[in-house]
Write a protein that holds these residues in place. Structure first.
Motif, PDB file in Angstrom:
ATOM      1  N   ILE A   1       4.939 119.881 -24.472  1.00 47.49           N
ATOM      2  CA  ILE A   1       4.372 118.720 -25.173  1.00 47.49           C
ATOM      3  C   ILE A   1       4.431 117.512 -24.236  1.00 47.49           C
ATOM      4  O   ILE A   1       5.480 117.198 -23.677  1.00 47.49           O
ATOM      5  CB  ILE A   1       5.143 118.445 -26.482  1.00 47.49           C
ATOM      6  N   LYS A   2       3.284 116.839 -24.074  1.00 46.70           N
ATOM      7  CA  LYS A   2       3.195 115.757 -23.079  1.00 46.70           C
ATOM      8  C   LYS A   2       3.288 114.354 -23.674  1.00 46.70           C
ATOM      9  O   LYS A   2       3.422 113.391 -22.940  1.00 46.70           O
ATOM     10  CB  LYS A   2       1.847 115.845 -22.325  1.00 46.70           C
ATOM     11  N   VAL A   3       3.166 114.242 -25.019  1.00 48.15           N
ATOM     12  CA  VAL A   3       3.171 112.897 -25.630  1.00 48.15           C
ATOM     13  C   VAL A   3       4.032 112.888 -26.887  1.00 48.15           C
ATOM     14  O   VAL A   3       4.330 113.942 -27.449  1.00 48.15           O
ATOM     15  CB  VAL A   3       1.734 112.446 -26.035  1.00 48.15           C
ATOM     16  N   GLY A   4       4.387 111.690 -27.325  1.00 49.66           N
ATOM     17  CA  GLY A   4       5.049 111.521 -28.622  1.00 49.66           C
ATOM     18  C   GLY A   4       6.542 111.787 -28.587  1.00 49.66           C
ATOM     19  O   GLY A   4       7.114 112.055 -27.531  1.00 49.66           O
ATOM     20  N   PRO A   5       7.173 111.733 -29.777  1.00 46.49           N
ATOM     21  CA  PRO A   5       8.629 111.850 -29.852  1.00 46.49           C
ATOM     22  C   PRO A   5       9.163 113.192 -29.336  1.00 46.49           C
ATOM     23  O   PRO A   5      10.316 113.289 -28.932  1.00 46.49           O
ATOM     24  CB  PRO A   5       8.925 111.713 -31.352  1.00 46.49           C
ATOM     25  N   ARG A   6       8.330 114.240 -29.358  1.00 49.95           N
ATOM     26  CA  ARG A   6       8.794 115.566 -28.916  1.00 49.95           C
ATOM     27  C   ARG A   6       8.442 115.842 -27.446  1.00 49.95           C
ATOM     28  O   ARG A   6       8.531 116.974 -26.993  1.00 49.95           O
ATOM     29  CB  ARG A   6       8.191 116.640 -29.828  1.00 49.95           C
ATOM     30  N   ARG A   7       8.023 114.809 -26.740  1.00 48.11           N
ATOM     31  CA  ARG A   7       7.611 114.934 -25.337  1.00 48.11           C
ATOM     32  C   ARG A   7       8.639 115.742 -24.531  1.00 48.11           C
ATOM     33  O   ARG A   7       9.838 115.490 -24.623  1.00 48.11           O
ATOM     34  CB  ARG A   7       7.474 113.533 -24.747  1.00 48.11           C
ATOM     35  N   GLY A   8       8.156 116.723 -23.765  1.00 45.69           N
ATOM     36  CA  GLY A   8       9.047 117.543 -22.935  1.00 45.69           C
ATOM     37  C   GLY A   8       9.461 118.844 -23.621  1.00 45.69           C
ATOM     38  O   GLY A   8       9.908 119.782 -22.972  1.00 45.69           O
ATOM     39  N   GLU A   9       9.289 118.919 -24.970  1.00 47.22           N
ATOM     40  CA  GLU A   9       9.649 120.142 -25.706  1.00 47.22           C
ATOM     41  C   GLU A   9       8.663 121.251 -25.349  1.00 47.22           C
ATOM     42  O   GLU A   9       7.465 121.001 -25.202  1.00 47.22           O
ATOM     43  CB  GLU A   9       9.575 119.827 -27.211  1.00 47.22           C
ATOM     44  N   ARG A  10       9.197 122.472 -25.217  1.00 43.59           N
ATOM     45  CA  ARG A  10       8.327 123.604 -24.878  1.00 43.59           C
ATOM     46  C   ARG A  10       8.115 124.485 -26.113  1.00 43.59           C
ATOM     47  O   ARG A  10       8.987 124.564 -26.986  1.00 43.59           O
ATOM     48  CB  ARG A  10       8.968 124.429 -23.764  1.00 43.59           C
ATOM     49  N   PHE A  11       6.964 125.129 -26.171  1.00 40.67           N
ATOM     50  CA  PHE A  11       6.688 126.071 -27.262  1.00 40.67           C
ATOM     51  C   PHE A  11       5.808 127.195 -26.720  1.00 40.67           C
ATOM     52  O   PHE A  11       5.222 127.071 -25.635  1.00 40.67           O
ATOM     53  CB  PHE A  11       6.018 125.354 -28.457  1.00 40.67           C
ATOM     54  N   THR A  12       5.724 128.275 -27.488  1.00 41.28           N
ATOM     55  CA  THR A  12       4.975 129.459 -27.030  1.00 41.28           C
ATOM     56  C   THR A  12       3.713 129.639 -27.861  1.00 41.28           C
ATOM     57  O   THR A  12       3.758 129.515 -29.093  1.00 41.28           O
ATOM     58  CB  THR A  12       5.869 130.716 -27.165  1.00 41.28           C
ATOM     59  N   ALA A  13       2.608 129.927 -27.188  1.00 42.26           N
ATOM     60  CA  ALA A  13       1.350 130.195 -27.899  1.00 42.26           C
ATOM     61  C   ALA A  13       1.482 131.531 -28.626  1.00 42.26           C
ATOM     62  O   ALA A  13       1.834 132.542 -28.016  1.00 42.26           O
ATOM     63  CB  ALA A  13       0.194 130.243 -26.904  1.00 42.26           C
ATOM     64  N   GLU A  14       1.192 131.512 -29.948  1.00 44.63           N
ATOM     65  CA  GLU A  14       1.342 132.734 -30.748  1.00 44.63           C
ATOM     66  C   GLU A  14       0.000 133.406 -31.012  1.00 44.63           C
ATOM     67  O   GLU A  14      -0.058 134.393 -31.748  1.00 44.63           O
ATOM     68  CB  GLU A  14       2.006 132.382 -32.091  1.00 44.63           C
ATOM     69  N   THR A  15      -1.065 132.844 -30.475  1.00 42.15           N
ATOM     70  CA  THR A  15      -2.407 133.389 -30.715  1.00 42.15           C
ATOM     71  C   THR A  15      -3.185 133.275 -29.406  1.00 42.15           C
ATOM     72  O   THR A  15      -2.856 132.420 -28.573  1.00 42.15           O
ATOM     73  CB  THR A  15      -3.081 132.614 -31.879  1.00 42.15           C
ATOM     74  N   PRO A  16      -4.183 134.139 -29.167  1.00 39.25           N
ATOM     75  CA  PRO A  16      -4.914 134.072 -27.887  1.00 39.25           C
ATOM     76  C   PRO A  16      -5.497 132.683 -27.632  1.00 39.25           C
ATOM     77  O   PRO A  16      -5.946 131.998 -28.550  1.00 39.25           O
ATOM     78  CB  PRO A  16      -6.026 135.105 -28.057  1.00 39.25           C
ATOM     79  N   THR A  17      -5.485 132.290 -26.366  1.00 39.55           N
ATOM     80  CA  THR A  17      -5.932 130.936 -26.011  1.00 39.55           C
ATOM     81  C   THR A  17      -7.245 130.949 -25.222  1.00 39.55           C
ATOM     82  O   THR A  17      -7.713 129.887 -24.808  1.00 39.55           O
ATOM     83  CB  THR A  17      -4.851 130.236 -25.174  1.00 39.55           C
ATOM     84  N   HIS A  18      -7.802 132.136 -24.987  1.00 35.06           N
ATOM     85  CA  HIS A  18      -9.088 132.218 -24.263  1.00 35.06           C
ATOM     86  C   HIS A  18      -9.884 133.384 -24.849  1.00 35.06           C
ATOM     87  O   HIS A  18      -9.484 134.540 -24.705  1.00 35.06           O
ATOM     88  CB  HIS A  18      -8.827 132.433 -22.770  1.00 35.06           C
ATOM     89  N   ILE A  19     -10.972 133.042 -25.546  1.00 39.39           N
ATOM     90  CA  ILE A  19     -11.742 134.085 -26.249  1.00 39.39           C
ATOM     91  C   ILE A  19     -13.225 133.942 -25.907  1.00 39.39           C
ATOM     92  O   ILE A  19     -13.794 132.845 -25.998  1.00 39.39           O
ATOM     93  CB  ILE A  19     -11.579 133.969 -27.790  1.00 39.39           C
ATOM     94  N   THR A  20     -13.821 135.042 -25.523  1.00 36.94           N
ATOM     95  CA  THR A  20     -15.280 135.086 -25.336  1.00 36.94           C
ATOM     96  C   THR A  20     -15.822 136.059 -26.369  1.00 36.94           C
ATOM     97  O   THR A  20     -15.313 137.179 -26.509  1.00 36.94           O
ATOM     98  CB  THR A  20     -15.640 135.555 -23.921  1.00 36.94           C
ATOM     99  N   SER A  21     -16.839 135.616 -27.120  1.00 38.53           N
ATOM    100  CA  SER A  21     -17.331 136.465 -28.202  1.00 38.53           C
ATOM    101  C   SER A  21     -18.847 136.527 -28.227  1.00 38.53           C
ATOM    102  O   SER A  21     -19.526 135.644 -27.698  1.00 38.53           O
ATOM    103  CB  SER A  21     -16.805 135.943 -29.545  1.00 38.53           C
TER     104      SER A  21
END
Ligand SMILES: NC(=O)c1ccc[n+]([C@@H]2O[C@H](COP(=O)([O-])OP(=O)(O)OC[C@H]3O[C@@H](n4cnc5c(N)ncnc54)[C@H](O)[C@@H]3O)[C@@H](O)[C@H]2O)c1
Length: 367
Positions: free
Chosen positions: A209-229
């Motif tokens: 996270i790059k902005v706001g009160p949680r800046r610097g917190e890391r999280f994991t993507a739980e769904t695909p982030t690149h889809i071609t359909s």
């Protein structure tokens, strides 16, 4: 229902400011109250826009609220919408209507059995640019429509949103969060989807996270982030849609309609601005002038149409049936990504009626 209709916001986050600010462009409804699980957020939005901050329960129980505007994160859309319908309120929800098509269908059935309206964003396909594009296609300006090339490339919400992880959970990601802008536009221009296929991947799983009160917190993507359909529409028109949160270096949106006699280049379907451009035959690109709705070309137009539709006893355009079809299409693309096979779409949707600019102008002129 009161006139103007009394609207209460549930979910006082980033987008609530846009809806609250845009409301003055519409004479059909007023936003008078707001609620959030976090009272500090409803108090802040309430103070900024002169809305009554309430708890969610108080807002749902209030006799003076006709419509709930559901602006919660995607994973909460269905539960908040269900509670609002059960409390006897009409609902306009942010997209997606629900994170699964079966859940969306249940909400449609509940709204119908309660005699209440349920509508869902996006409403940008009702804006003057996309309505102009629709009339050009209907008038045969590029001959017979054959295909659409659509693409949305962005780096993901972690660079600008204080709580970006809501967009990386199951039921969001680029396809369910941003895809609805593109698929709703495609269906409203050329009709429902019959069959889909897709390929999905995740290049960067861990995000910071790059902005706001949680800046610097890391999280994991739980769904695909690149889809071609690939999408096959009725009438054998085909579309490709690329939706990615893997392009941190730029934001790009493409919406090209290819026809037998020319091409239309349409604006970003996540915004109400133009331009609309056309290229006929082997000629050069030209801008197409269109009449804008001014301040009423904004998020809130679909809610305005729903409220007017209730008074006029006609169907509203940003319908729950369309939104269910959009969820079904997105989920079926993800299913195809997993199975490696094309997936037939079980649901369908009526192409919403055109919304002539003059019809919505009354709202703009009254502002
Ligand atoms: N941010 C944008 O630019 C944008 C643009 C268009 C659409 N949207 C859509 O709007 C929705 C909200 O997005 P956002 O960016 O405002 O999110 P946000 O995280 O900034 O705000 C969501 C708010 O909902 C509250 N909330 C969560 N669950 C709740 C519940 N069950 N009851 C009441 N309040 C609850 C949270 O506390 C938070 O304040 C999403 O569906 C998103 O896709 C956002």
């Amino acid at each position: 229902m009161s006139s103007p209709a009394q609207v209460g916001i549930v979910g006082c986050g980033v987008i609530s400011r846009a809806y609250a600010a845009n409301a003055s462009a519409f004479d059909s409804f007023e936003i008078g109250a707001c609620a959030d699980l976090e009272p500090s957020r409803s108090e802040e939005i309430g103070a900024e826009f002169t809305l009554r901050p309430l708890t969610v329960e108080e807002l749902l129980r209030s006799d003076s609220i006709d419509v709930v505007l559901n602006l919660t994160p995607p994973a909460s859309h269905a539960s908040v919408t269900r509670a609002a319908l059960e409390a006897g309120k009409h609902v306009y929800s942010e997209k997606p209507l629900a994170i699964a098509a079966t859940e969306a269908e249940e909400l449609c059935a509940l709204a119908e059995s309660e005699g209440l309206r349920l509508a869902c964003a996006p409403d940008i396909f009702l804006g003057s640019a996309y309505q102009k594009a629709r009339s050009l296609l209907d008038d045969g300006a590029i001959g017979e429509p054959l295909a659409i090339s659509a693409a949305m490339l962005a780096g993901g919400q972690e660079v600008w949103h204080p709580d970006p992880d809501i967009f990386y959970r199951d039921g969001a990601g680029p396809l369910l969060d941003m895809g609805p802008y593109y698929v709703s536009a495609i269906v409203s221009l050329l009709g429902p989807v019959r069959r889909v296929a897709g390929f999905a991947s995740t290049h960067v799983e861990e995000r910071t996270i790059k902005v706001g009160p949680r800046r610097g917190e890391r999280f994991t993507a739980e769904t695909p982030t690149h889809i071609t359909s690939m999408l096959e529409l009725q009438g054998a028109v085909t579309a490709t849609l690329v939706a990615t949160f893997e392009a941190p270096g730029h934001y790009a949106s493409t919406m090209l309609v290819h026809g037998s006699d020319g091409e239309l280049a349409l604006p970003d379907p996540n915004g109400f601005a133009g331009p609309v451009r056309i290229r006929r035959g082997r000629g050069t690109w030209e801008g197409v002038p269109f009449t804008s709705r001014g301040a009423a070309d904004a998020r809130g137009l679909g809610l305005h149409d729903m409220v007017e539709a209730i008074a006029e006893e006609r169907p509203h355009r940003a319908s729950a049936q369309l939104a269910t079809h959009i969820v079904d299409v997105a989920r079926s693309i993800l299913a195809s990504c997993d199975s490696g096979s094309a997936v037939a779409i079980a649901s369908t949707a009526e192409r919403p009626d055109a919304l002539p600019v003059e019809a919505a102008r009354r709202a703009d002129e009254a502002a």
